[in-house]
Design a protein around this motif. Structure first.
Motif, PDB file in Angstrom:
ATOM      1  N   GLY A 202       0.780  -1.234   0.000  1.00 36.58           N
ATOM      2  CA  GLY A 202       0.000   0.000   0.000  1.00 36.58           C
ATOM      3  C   GLY A 202       0.805   1.273   0.000  1.00 36.58           C
ATOM      4  O   GLY A 202       0.256   2.358   0.224  1.00 36.58           O
ATOM      5  N   LYS A 203       2.115   1.172  -0.268  1.00 32.53           N
ATOM      6  CA  LYS A 203       2.955   2.369  -0.275  1.00 32.53           C
ATOM      7  C   LYS A 203       2.739   3.199  -1.543  1.00 32.53           C
ATOM      8  O   LYS A 203       2.901   4.416  -1.521  1.00 32.53           O
ATOM      9  CB  LYS A 203       4.431   1.984  -0.175  1.00 32.53           C
ATOM     10  N   ILE A 204       2.430   2.531  -2.636  1.00 29.51           N
ATOM     11  CA  ILE A 204       2.163   3.226  -3.895  1.00 29.51           C
ATOM     12  C   ILE A 204       0.890   2.640  -4.492  1.00 29.51           C
ATOM     13  O   ILE A 204       0.604   1.445  -4.332  1.00 29.51           O
ATOM     14  CB  ILE A 204       3.332   3.113  -4.897  1.00 29.51           C
ATOM     15  N   PRO A 205       0.075   3.454  -5.181  1.00 31.92           N
ATOM     16  CA  PRO A 205      -1.226   2.986  -5.666  1.00 31.92           C
ATOM     17  C   PRO A 205      -1.138   2.023  -6.840  1.00 31.92           C
ATOM     18  O   PRO A 205      -2.087   1.325  -7.143  1.00 31.92           O
ATOM     19  CB  PRO A 205      -1.927   4.293  -6.077  1.00 31.92           C
ATOM     20  N   ARG A 206      -0.003   1.980  -7.532  1.00 23.47           N
ATOM     21  CA  ARG A 206       0.113   1.092  -8.690  1.00 23.47           C
ATOM     22  C   ARG A 206       1.548   0.601  -8.800  1.00 23.47           C
ATOM     23  O   ARG A 206       2.462   1.164  -8.200  1.00 23.47           O
ATOM     24  CB  ARG A 206      -0.250   1.847  -9.978  1.00 23.47           C
ATOM     25  N   ASN A 207       1.714  -0.477  -9.550  1.00 28.38           N
ATOM     26  CA  ASN A 207       3.048  -1.012  -9.803  1.00 28.38           C
ATOM     27  C   ASN A 207       3.457  -0.617 -11.217  1.00 28.38           C
ATOM     28  O   ASN A 207       2.991  -1.220 -12.187  1.00 28.38           O
ATOM     29  CB  ASN A 207       3.056  -2.533  -9.650  1.00 28.38           C
ATOM     30  N   PRO A 208       4.320   0.385 -11.374  1.00 26.24           N
ATOM     31  CA  PRO A 208       4.668   0.863 -12.723  1.00 26.24           C
ATOM     32  C   PRO A 208       5.472  -0.152 -13.532  1.00 26.24           C
ATOM     33  O   PRO A 208       5.592  -0.019 -14.742  1.00 26.24           O
ATOM     34  CB  PRO A 208       5.499   2.116 -12.441  1.00 26.24           C
ATOM     35  N   PHE A 209       6.005  -1.164 -12.870  1.00 31.51           N
ATOM     36  CA  PHE A 209       6.835  -2.145 -13.566  1.00 31.51           C
ATOM     37  C   PHE A 209       6.098  -3.458 -13.817  1.00 31.51           C
ATOM     38  O   PHE A 209       6.713  -4.455 -14.195  1.00 31.51           O
ATOM     39  CB  PHE A 209       8.111  -2.436 -12.765  1.00 31.51           C
ATOM     40  N   ALA A 210       4.784  -3.471 -13.599  1.00 31.94           N
ATOM     41  CA  ALA A 210       4.017  -4.716 -13.691  1.00 31.94           C
ATOM     42  C   ALA A 210       4.133  -5.376 -15.063  1.00 31.94           C
ATOM     43  O   ALA A 210       4.157  -6.602 -15.175  1.00 31.94           O
ATOM     44  CB  ALA A 210       2.555  -4.461 -13.344  1.00 31.94           C
ATOM     45  N   GLN A 211       4.194  -4.571 -16.110  1.00 29.15           N
ATOM     46  CA  GLN A 211       4.229  -5.113 -17.473  1.00 29.15           C
ATOM     47  C   GLN A 211       5.647  -5.271 -18.009  1.00 29.15           C
ATOM     48  O   GLN A 211       5.832  -5.646 -19.168  1.00 29.15           O
ATOM     49  CB  GLN A 211       3.428  -4.192 -18.412  1.00 29.15           C
ATOM     50  N   PHE A 212       6.645  -4.991 -17.155  1.00 29.05           N
ATOM     51  CA  PHE A 212       8.030  -5.077 -17.630  1.00 29.05           C
ATOM     52  C   PHE A 212       8.499  -6.530 -17.651  1.00 29.05           C
ATOM     53  O   PHE A 212       8.377  -7.256 -16.670  1.00 29.05           O
ATOM     54  CB  PHE A 212       8.949  -4.262 -16.730  1.00 29.05           C
ATOM     55  N   HIS A 213       9.031  -6.946 -18.764  1.00 29.35           N
ATOM     56  CA  HIS A 213       9.592  -8.291 -18.902  1.00 29.35           C
ATOM     57  C   HIS A 213      10.939  -8.169 -19.621  1.00 29.35           C
ATOM     58  O   HIS A 213      11.092  -7.394 -20.559  1.00 29.35           O
ATOM     59  CB  HIS A 213       8.665  -9.212 -19.691  1.00 29.35           C
ATOM     60  N   ILE A 214      11.874  -8.942 -19.162  1.00 28.72           N
ATOM     61  CA  ILE A 214      13.191  -8.951 -19.785  1.00 28.72           C
ATOM     62  C   ILE A 214      13.701 -10.383 -19.781  1.00 28.72           C
ATOM     63  O   ILE A 214      13.519 -11.116 -18.805  1.00 28.72           O
ATOM     64  CB  ILE A 214      14.176  -8.022 -19.039  1.00 28.72           C
TER      65      ILE A 214
END
Length: 348
Positions: A202-214
């Protein structure tokens, strides 16, 4: 760094009109993004000045309401200035939350990294290994250097992160740092994990890296052929330390154990089953049980270094890094032109 455009607007919420009375709403705008909140004030709709965004007239009610609105605006400005000085990046939502008294301590990326590292340290030796902690600390170091070089700052708010951040971080590791693809994948996965846990907590409202794949794009492991392994086994070493490292490597080849499982191997793990010697233990990495029958070669190696047994450890106190360095000398002395590591023994 340019300062954000900041403004505060008050307006009457006509959709909540009841008996001619409307609630007063506030709106914070920063760089085009907005966040609204209730001012906990109401006013007759006829008294509201749409153009001035204030109460009309000089009545006591109007004057008091305007003083209250001025106070709210002053508080918002104060929180905005404090957050600007502290975070370096401010959103309208951050200012609104600070004014309303919650979420005033915003997580920064490196602070979140440090908390995860501190938590990880407590688990080392229980269900985590020291090498994984070192990898996490290296990732944190690279992230800190990346922020310093590309953003000219010492840290960043978690709310400031975008999908581009991790993409640019991966590019930095490849170009500026010159790291291999497997190492880049590892560094990015530690970073992604820190942000993911902050989101779940709950520290941030979204995960900006959710769609990141490498892709790790790890190259295929080297291994020794049967002839090469025989060459290593039969080579005469004048240096007793190199001979010992060779024997540990050969033991790994014949048992397919990971180095850490060889390091942790005790005499209690060697048992008789139907007249044969077997290693019966659990993998440290996965805690999965395993059984390995001991052939003549590994049995001879165990017997050869029986004098080193200390606190029941079959090969005494093994140290990974010195053995790794000496293994390179062993392979070179056998005139084998391959990049062989201890782990390659499991693939031979």
């Amino acid at each position: 760094m340019s300062r954000s455009t900041f403004s505060v607007l008050f307006y009457a919420n006509k959709s909540k009109l009841k008996n001619g009375i409307v609630p007063i709403m506030g709106r914070v705008t920063i760089n085009g993004t907005q966040s609204q909140f209730r001012c906990k004030q109401s006013i007759p709709l006829a008294m509201w000045d749409v153009n001035g965004n204030r109460a009309k007239g000089r009545s006591c009610e109007a004057l008091q309401l305007n003083r209250d609105l001025d106070y709210i605006k002053a508080q918002l400005i104060k929180h905005y200035q404090n957050l600007s000085d502290k975070e370096g990046f401010v959103t309208a939502e951050m200012v609104r939350n600070a004014y309303q008294g919650f979420g005033s301590e915003y997580e920064t990326l490196l602070n979140a990294f440090d908390k995860d590292i501190a938590s990880f340290k407590k688990r080392v030796g229980i269900d985590r290994v020291q090498s994984a902690l070192w990898a996490m600390q290296l990732s944190r170091k690279d992230v800190a250097t990346f922020i310093q070089l590309h953003y000219r700052r010492s840290d960043m708010s978690m709310l400031e992160l975008t999908p581009d951040f991790i993409e640019e971080f991966a590019a930095y590791l490849s170009t500026d740092r010159g790291l291999a693809s497997g190492t880049i994948w590892q560094r990015c996965m530690w970073l992604k994990g820190v942000v993911m846990r902050a989101h779940y907590n709950g520290k941030i409202p979204r995960n900006p890296f959710a769609q990141f794949h490498i892709s790790s794009n790890c190259k295929e492991r080297e291994f020794l052929t049967e002839d090469e392994l025989k060459l290593v086994m039969t080579h005469e070493f004048e240096d007793a330390d190199l001979a010992f490292v060779r024997d540990i490597f050969v033991f790994i080849c014949w048992t397919a154990l990971a180095f850490v499982d060889v390091k942790n191997l005790t005499t209690d793990n060697i048992v008789d089953i139907n007249g044969d010697k077997w290693i019966v233990s659990h993998r440290q990495k996965t805690n999965v049980p395993f059984q390995v029958k001991l052939m003549d070669v590994p049995l001879q190696i165990i017997e050869r270094y029986k004098h080193l047994q200390e606190d029941k450890y079959v090969f005494g106190n093994l140290n990974y890094w010195p053995i790794c360095k000496k293994l390179k000398k062993v392979i070179s002395a056998c005139r084998i032109e391959k990049q062989i590591s201890l782990h390659c023994g499991r693939h031979s």
